[in-house]
Design a protein around this motif. Structure first.
Motif, PDB file in Angstrom:
ATOM      1  N   SER A 184      33.697  -3.757  78.564  1.00 51.89           N
ATOM      2  CA  SER A 184      34.223  -4.416  77.357  1.00 51.89           C
ATOM      3  C   SER A 184      34.945  -4.860  76.368  1.00 51.89           C
ATOM      4  N   ASN A 185      35.541  -5.446  76.206  1.00 53.63           N
ATOM      5  CA  ASN A 185      36.686  -5.312  74.741  1.00 53.63           C
ATOM      6  C   ASN A 185      36.263  -5.977  73.385  1.00 53.63           C
ATOM      7  N   HIS A 186      35.843  -5.745  72.700  1.00 56.64           N
ATOM      8  CA  HIS A 186      35.207  -5.669  71.844  1.00 56.64           C
ATOM      9  C   HIS A 186      35.612  -5.897  70.049  1.00 56.64           C
ATOM     10  N   LEU A 187      35.677  -7.960  69.736  1.00 55.70           N
ATOM     11  CA  LEU A 187      36.081  -8.738  68.917  1.00 55.70           C
ATOM     12  C   LEU A 187      35.581  -9.214  67.896  1.00 55.70           C
ATOM     13  N   ARG A 189      21.560  -0.545  79.734  1.00 58.97           N
ATOM     14  CA  ARG A 189      21.545   0.118  78.933  1.00 58.97           C
ATOM     15  C   ARG A 189      23.081  -0.006  78.110  1.00 58.97           C
ATOM     16  N   ILE A 190      22.730  -0.460  76.313  1.00 61.95           N
ATOM     17  CA  ILE A 190      24.217  -0.288  75.546  1.00 61.95           C
ATOM     18  C   ILE A 190      24.338   1.527  75.226  1.00 61.95           C
ATOM     19  N   LEU A 191      25.462   1.597  75.274  1.00 62.68           N
ATOM     20  CA  LEU A 191      26.425   2.921  74.030  1.00 62.68           C
ATOM     21  C   LEU A 191      26.801   2.557  72.352  1.00 62.68           C
ATOM     22  N   ALA A 192      26.133   3.191  71.978  1.00 64.09           N
ATOM     23  CA  ALA A 192      26.792   2.226  70.348  1.00 64.09           C
ATOM     24  C   ALA A 192      26.879   3.739  69.341  1.00 64.09           C
ATOM     25  N   LYS A 193      27.417   3.667  68.570  1.00 63.55           N
ATOM     26  CA  LYS A 193      27.600   4.727  67.683  1.00 63.55           C
ATOM     27  C   LYS A 193      26.426   4.895  67.058  1.00 63.55           C
ATOM     28  N   GLN A 194      26.234   6.815  66.786  1.00 64.25           N
ATOM     29  CA  GLN A 194      24.528   6.956  66.503  1.00 64.25           C
ATOM     30  C   GLN A 194      24.527   6.364  64.875  1.00 64.25           C
ATOM     31  N   VAL A 250      26.368  -0.542  79.913  1.00 59.08           N
ATOM     32  CA  VAL A 250      27.372  -1.916  78.978  1.00 59.08           C
ATOM     33  C   VAL A 250      28.204  -0.915  78.206  1.00 59.08           C
ATOM     34  N   LEU A 251      28.775  -1.243  78.314  1.00 59.50           N
ATOM     35  CA  LEU A 251      29.426  -0.201  75.945  1.00 59.50           C
ATOM     36  C   LEU A 251      31.170  -1.566  76.231  1.00 59.50           C
ATOM     37  N   PHE A 252      31.707  -0.650  74.854  1.00 52.75           N
ATOM     38  CA  PHE A 252      33.255  -1.069  74.102  1.00 52.75           C
ATOM     39  C   PHE A 252      33.548   0.481  74.301  1.00 52.75           C
ATOM     40  N   PRO A 253      34.726   0.466  75.146  1.00 50.88           N
ATOM     41  CA  PRO A 253      35.661   1.202  75.530  1.00 50.88           C
ATOM     42  C   PRO A 253      36.967   1.313  73.599  1.00 50.88           C
ATOM     43  N   GLU A 254      37.292   1.047  73.020  1.00 47.96           N
ATOM     44  CA  GLU A 254      37.710   0.954  71.659  1.00 47.96           C
ATOM     45  C   GLU A 254      37.159   1.444  70.436  1.00 47.96           C
ATOM     46  N   THR A 266      42.630  -7.277  64.575  1.00 48.69           N
ATOM     47  CA  THR A 266      43.234  -8.454  64.872  1.00 48.69           C
ATOM     48  C   THR A 266      43.240  -9.753  65.659  1.00 48.69           C
ATOM     49  N   GLY A 267      42.032  -9.018  66.660  1.00 51.58           N
ATOM     50  CA  GLY A 267      41.971  -9.050  67.808  1.00 51.58           C
ATOM     51  C   GLY A 267      42.282  -9.688  68.873  1.00 51.58           C
ATOM     52  N   ARG A 268      43.954  -8.169  68.899  1.00 52.78           N
ATOM     53  CA  ARG A 268      44.110  -7.674  70.336  1.00 52.78           C
ATOM     54  C   ARG A 268      43.384  -6.241  70.282  1.00 52.78           C
ATOM     55  N   LEU A 269      43.473  -6.332  72.169  1.00 53.05           N
ATOM     56  CA  LEU A 269      42.750  -5.474  72.163  1.00 53.05           C
ATOM     57  C   LEU A 269      43.205  -4.118  72.262  1.00 53.05           C
ATOM     58  N   GLN A 270      42.808  -2.604  71.677  1.00 51.47           N
ATOM     59  CA  GLN A 270      42.808  -1.718  71.243  1.00 51.47           C
ATOM     60  C   GLN A 270      43.113  -0.476  72.091  1.00 51.47           C
ATOM     61  N   THR A 271      43.296   0.701  71.514  1.00 55.36           N
ATOM     62  CA  THR A 271      43.309   2.009  72.464  1.00 55.36           C
ATOM     63  C   THR A 271      42.310   1.989  72.998  1.00 55.36           C
ATOM     64  N   MET A 272      41.890   2.455  74.450  1.00 53.14           N
ATOM     65  CA  MET A 272      40.927   2.167  74.697  1.00 53.14           C
ATOM     66  C   MET A 272      40.107   4.031  74.621  1.00 53.14           C
ATOM     67  N   MET A 273      39.298   4.604  75.011  1.00 55.75           N
ATOM     68  CA  MET A 273      38.416   5.975  74.826  1.00 55.75           C
ATOM     69  C   MET A 273      38.379   5.951  76.702  1.00 55.75           C
ATOM     70  N   SER A 274      38.374   7.088  76.978  1.00 56.95           N
ATOM     71  CA  SER A 274      38.138   7.118  78.456  1.00 56.95           C
ATOM     72  C   SER A 274      36.008   7.762  78.839  1.00 56.95           C
ATOM     73  N   GLY A 275      36.140   7.355  77.735  1.00 58.92           N
ATOM     74  CA  GLY A 275      34.074   8.241  78.149  1.00 58.92           C
ATOM     75  C   GLY A 275      34.063   7.665  79.451  1.00 58.92           C
ATOM     76  N   CYS A 276      34.168   5.463  79.229  1.00 62.07           N
ATOM     77  CA  CYS A 276      33.750   4.434  79.942  1.00 62.07           C
ATOM     78  C   CYS A 276      33.992   5.260  81.681  1.00 62.07           C
ATOM     79  N   ALA A 277      35.659   5.343  81.397  1.00 61.80           N
ATOM     80  CA  ALA A 277      35.511   6.439  83.525  1.00 61.80           C
ATOM     81  C   ALA A 277      34.779   7.203  83.593  1.00 61.80           C
ATOM     82  N   TYR A 278      34.437   8.243  82.745  1.00 59.91           N
ATOM     83  CA  TYR A 278      34.200   9.264  82.951  1.00 59.91           C
ATOM     84  C   TYR A 278      32.836   9.709  83.436  1.00 59.91           C
TER      85      TYR A 278
END
Length: 294
Positions: free
Chosen positions: A128-131, A148-153, A199-203, A209-221
């Motif tokens: 999901s995008n993260h706003l 389950r979610i992935l979140a910052k430690q 469920v995770l936020f790959p950004e 700014t409300g715009r989609l940021q660079t995404m990390m590829s961990g979700c795809a991995y």
């Protein structure tokens, strides 16, 4: 720097591979912290807007205190459930009620567009995008399945929130080093292989700014390693409800738009960046489509 990181992650991934031959894995470059750059048109800033004066004081005096009390109260209930519920299912139910309560307090109804796509498969990775801080309650309130979610430690250190995350079996992401990051992703893969969606936020953080940021590829991995679909989720309206650095709610209708699941069968970790690009393009296009119509 990216090249050095890629080489280090390649070595760690090769050591942990259980479904790819050693010779093939040695050629694979996994880059969970790399990924897709924002398109140039996304560089236009979207200004954070404060709610009107009356709504700001309504938030300060009523809504925010109620949210804090609800979080503390449901957090205590969740901790009690954790004494006997080792599966995390009851705690997920408590989180669902907590999230619905927060949405009631914020006076923001949520609609799911494409709900039928949520039932086309079993286990999957939902990106999901993260706003906004309200993204997590929206997803917990409305997604009709256990996940389950992935979140910052660092969130594990916050009272009530951290206690819930720890007791309910959520997956912490430690990005202090490439070794700890790959270990975090592999814990996510293990969760998927046990039959629980992620469920995770790959950004990796809220969009300023409300715009989609660079995404990390961990979700795809993780989706590729577990051979489960990767499903794009686009949140619309949560940025306006509670933007970053704004501490007052601006009630409005919220949308969760479910994209077409992207299969990963037959893909390898070398395809992670291309898969991340597809997720980025899907969420970006969907967000543009629905914000233009609002």
């Amino acid at each position: 720097m990216t090249d050095r990181l890629s080489e280090r992650l390649e070595d760690k991934t090769a050591e942990r591979a259980d479904d790819v031959s050693a010779s093939d894995e040695a050629k694979t470059t996994v880059q969970p912290v790399l990924s897709v750059s924002e398109p140039k048109d996304a560089e236009t800033a979207v200004a954070s807007k404060q709610p009107p004066f009356a709504l700001r004081w309504l938030s300060y005096l009523i809504a925010i205190p109620l949210i804090v009390l609800a979080t503390a109260g449901f957090g205590c209930i969740s901790l009690l459930c954790g004494l006997w519920d080792k599966s995390g299912r009851q705690q997920h139910g408590v989180a669902h009620l907590w999230a619905r309560t927060l949405l009631l307090i914020s006076m923001s109804p949520v609609e799911i567009v494409g709900r039928e796509k949520l039932h086309e498969h079993g286990t999957a990775v939902y990106a999901s995008n993260h706003l906004s801080y309200m993204d997590t309650p929206v997803l917990f309130a409305k997604l009709p399945f256990q996940f389950r979610i992935l979140a910052k430690q660092s969130l594990w250190k916050i009272p009530f929130i951290g206690w819930y995350l720890n007791r309910s079996g959520q997956v912490p992401v430690d990005s202090k080093s490439s070794r700890s990051l790959v270990a975090s992703l592999n814990r996510g893969v293990a969760t998927l292989k046990h039959g629980l969606p992620l469920v995770l936020f790959p950004e990796g953080g809220r969009a300023a700014t409300g715009r989609l940021q660079t995404m990390m590829s961990g979700c795809a991995y993780m989706a590729i390693k577990a051979q489960v679909p990767l499903v794009p989720l686009t949140l619309v309206g949560t940025y306006e409800l509670l933007p970053i650095h704004v501490y007052a709610l601006y009630p409005r209708p919220i949308l969760i738009v479910v994209g077409d699941p992207i299969p990963t069968k037959g893909l390898t970790s070398r395809d992670a960046d291309a898969l991340t690009q597809r997720i980025y393009e899907s969420i970006s296009a969907t967000y543009a489509q629905y914000t233009q119509n609002r």
